[in-house]
Write a protein that holds these residues in place. Structure first.
Motif, mmCIF file in Angstrom:
data_model
loop_
_atom_site.group_PDB
_atom_site.id
_atom_site.type_symbol
_atom_site.label_atom_id
_atom_site.label_comp_id
_atom_site.label_asym_id
_atom_site.label_seq_id
_atom_site.Cartn_x
_atom_site.Cartn_y
_atom_site.Cartn_z
ATOM 1 N N THR B 55 7.601 -4.691 -2.678
ATOM 2 C CA THR B 55 7.442 -5.327 -1.371
ATOM 3 C C THR B 55 7.220 -4.307 -0.265
ATOM 4 O O THR B 55 6.807 -4.662 0.830
ATOM 5 C CB THR B 55 8.682 -6.176 -1.020
ATOM 6 N N THR B 56 7.543 -3.045 -0.522
ATOM 7 C CA THR B 56 7.355 -1.989 0.486
ATOM 8 C C THR B 56 6.680 -0.791 -0.163
ATOM 9 O O THR B 56 7.274 -0.114 -0.986
ATOM 10 C CB THR B 56 8.712 -1.540 1.084
ATOM 11 N N LEU B 57 5.430 -0.575 0.206
ATOM 12 C CA LEU B 57 4.678 0.551 -0.354
ATOM 13 C C LEU B 57 4.526 1.595 0.748
ATOM 14 O O LEU B 57 3.575 1.541 1.523
ATOM 15 C CB LEU B 57 3.317 0.063 -0.857
ATOM 16 N N ASP B 58 5.491 2.510 0.825
ATOM 17 C CA ASP B 58 5.387 3.552 1.849
ATOM 18 C C ASP B 58 4.564 4.716 1.299
ATOM 19 O O ASP B 58 4.087 4.675 0.168
ATOM 20 C CB ASP B 58 6.777 3.987 2.334
ATOM 21 N N SER B 59 4.370 5.754 2.124
ATOM 22 C CA SER B 59 3.451 6.816 1.706
ATOM 23 C C SER B 59 3.978 7.569 0.484
ATOM 24 O O SER B 59 3.198 8.008 -0.362
ATOM 25 C CB SER B 59 3.177 7.779 2.864
ATOM 26 N N SER B 87 0.576 -8.951 1.477
ATOM 27 C CA SER B 87 1.143 -8.260 2.643
ATOM 28 C C SER B 87 1.167 -6.747 2.423
ATOM 29 O O SER B 87 0.993 -5.958 3.363
ATOM 30 C CB SER B 87 2.557 -8.770 2.934
ATOM 31 N N VAL B 88 1.357 -6.346 1.161
ATOM 32 C CA VAL B 88 1.358 -4.915 0.832
ATOM 33 C C VAL B 88 -0.064 -4.364 0.906
ATOM 34 O O VAL B 88 -0.292 -3.249 1.405
ATOM 35 C CB VAL B 88 1.976 -4.679 -0.567
ATOM 36 N N ILE B 90 -2.482 -5.448 2.838
ATOM 37 C CA ILE B 90 -2.836 -5.345 4.259
ATOM 38 C C ILE B 90 -2.246 -4.056 4.843
ATOM 39 O O ILE B 90 -2.928 -3.267 5.496
ATOM 40 C CB ILE B 90 -2.313 -6.576 5.047
ATOM 41 N N THR B 91 -0.952 -3.841 4.575
ATOM 42 C CA THR B 91 -0.275 -2.657 5.115
ATOM 43 C C THR B 91 -0.881 -1.371 4.550
ATOM 44 O O THR B 91 -1.130 -0.407 5.282
ATOM 45 C CB THR B 91 1.232 -2.726 4.795
ATOM 46 N N GLU B 94 -4.200 -0.678 6.190
ATOM 47 C CA GLU B 94 -4.020 -0.193 7.566
ATOM 48 C C GLU B 94 -3.547 1.256 7.602
ATOM 49 O O GLU B 94 -3.875 2.010 8.508
ATOM 50 C CB GLU B 94 -3.027 -1.090 8.313
ATOM 51 N N LEU B 95 -2.753 1.618 6.608
ATOM 52 C CA LEU B 95 -2.241 2.993 6.559
ATOM 53 C C LEU B 95 -3.275 3.974 6.029
ATOM 54 O O LEU B 95 -3.094 5.181 6.118
ATOM 55 C CB LEU B 95 -0.989 3.051 5.675
ATOM 56 N N GLY B 96 -4.355 3.454 5.474
ATOM 57 C CA GLY B 96 -5.405 4.329 4.982
ATOM 58 C C GLY B 96 -5.026 5.092 3.728
ATOM 59 O O GLY B 96 -5.445 6.225 3.537
ATOM 60 N N TYR B 97 -4.222 4.474 2.869
ATOM 61 C CA TYR B 97 -3.875 5.136 1.612
ATOM 62 C C TYR B 97 -5.139 5.404 0.806
ATOM 63 O O TYR B 97 -6.048 4.586 0.762
ATOM 64 C CB TYR B 97 -2.920 4.274 0.780
#
Lengths: 143, 127
Positions: B55-59, B87-88, B90-91, B94-97
């Motif tokens: 649910t949370t894909l951080d850098s 939702s992941v 989209i995020t 936006e973060l440009g992974y």
């Protein structure tokens, strides 16, 4: 899912999560998820906010060792939002502007995380110095 | 804080690794090592990396997934990431992974199909 501390976020509209170890990153994320979900942010915004919290809480853990996350609900004339502040007494950030442009990055890719955080939130403020450490404040308003 | 188990299962000559929703960094590191050891043991054609629980894909997590896919490639396998939540996605966008080089599929069935694993009746139909 709510652990009680976050239920009724409007009545109990501030809190603190101490960040001292890696599992505190998960605690900060879960506390934030509970609060902003209760506030009524949609799932995409919840994901954006929790992802930003994960980046900033990890930075506190990695670069300062310890610190804290404070959150509070905020209001203006016709909307509500969440403000989260990450405070540490670490070594500070040498070039904040470069970090925000994503040009400054340590071996762990800190710059990218901060630049990404700026994109996910409505506001980001960074106050940093060698003597006082770093304070990062982020805000997101409900649309 | 609840600890979550990770899982690596084998389907024919494909490994399916399921990432837990909120793993500690060290759990992610361990899963990566365990996967590469399984690669060495099983010599699979490919690896399906299932992130449907995430649910949370951080850098950090994004980098681990990109690195894991890269390592699978270095060991001669093909990695396919499946199950990213809307939702992941989209995020992450936006973060440009940097996921350009990573193959993705809609779900595990689709990934297995891309890796050449088909339901038995399809194979029998050739006989």
């Amino acid at each position: 899912m709510s652990d009680g501390s976050a239920s009724g976020a409007m009545a109990n509209d501030e809190g603190t999560v101490r960040i001292a170890g890696e599992d505190d990153i998960l605690r900060a994320r879960q506390a934030t998820r509970d609060v902003v979900s209760d506030m009524g942010f949609d799932l995409t915004d919840v994901t954006r906010i929790v992802t930003a919290v994960s980046e900033l809480a990890r930075n506190v853990h990695l670069y300062a060792g310890e610190g804290e996350m404070r959150w509070r609900t905020i209001r203006d004339a016709d909307r509500t939002g969440i403000e989260l502040t990450f405070d540490d007494d670490g070594p500070g950030i040498p070039d904040v502007d470069a970090v925000l442009r994503g040009e400054y990055s340590t071996s762990d890719g800190m710059g990218r995380g901060v630049k990404g955080t700026k994109k996910l939130m409505d506001d980001i403020d960074i106050a940093t110095s060698e003597d006082d450490g770093t304070t990062v404040t982020i805000r997101k308003w409900q649309r | 804080m609840a600890t979550e188990s990770t899982s690596i299962i084998r389907i024919f000559d494909v490994l399916v690794v399921t990432f837990p929703s909120n793993p500690l960094d060290k759990v992610v590191d361990e899963l990566q090592e365990e996967l590469l050891q399984s690669m060495d043991d099983v010599q699979p054609r490919g690896v399906v990396i299932d992130i449907a629980n995430v649910t949370t894909l951080d850098s950090f997590f994004a980098r681990v997934i990109a690195e894991t896919a890269d390592m699978v490639g270095l060991m001669g396998g093909e990695a396919i990431v499946v199950g990213m939540r809307p939702s992941v996605a989209i995020t992450a966008s936006e973060l440009g992974y940097e996921f350009e080089d990573i193959e993705t599929a809609r779900n595990t069935d689709h990934a297995l199909s891309l890796l050449g694993v088909h339901a038995a009746h399809e194979e029998r139909s050739d006989e």
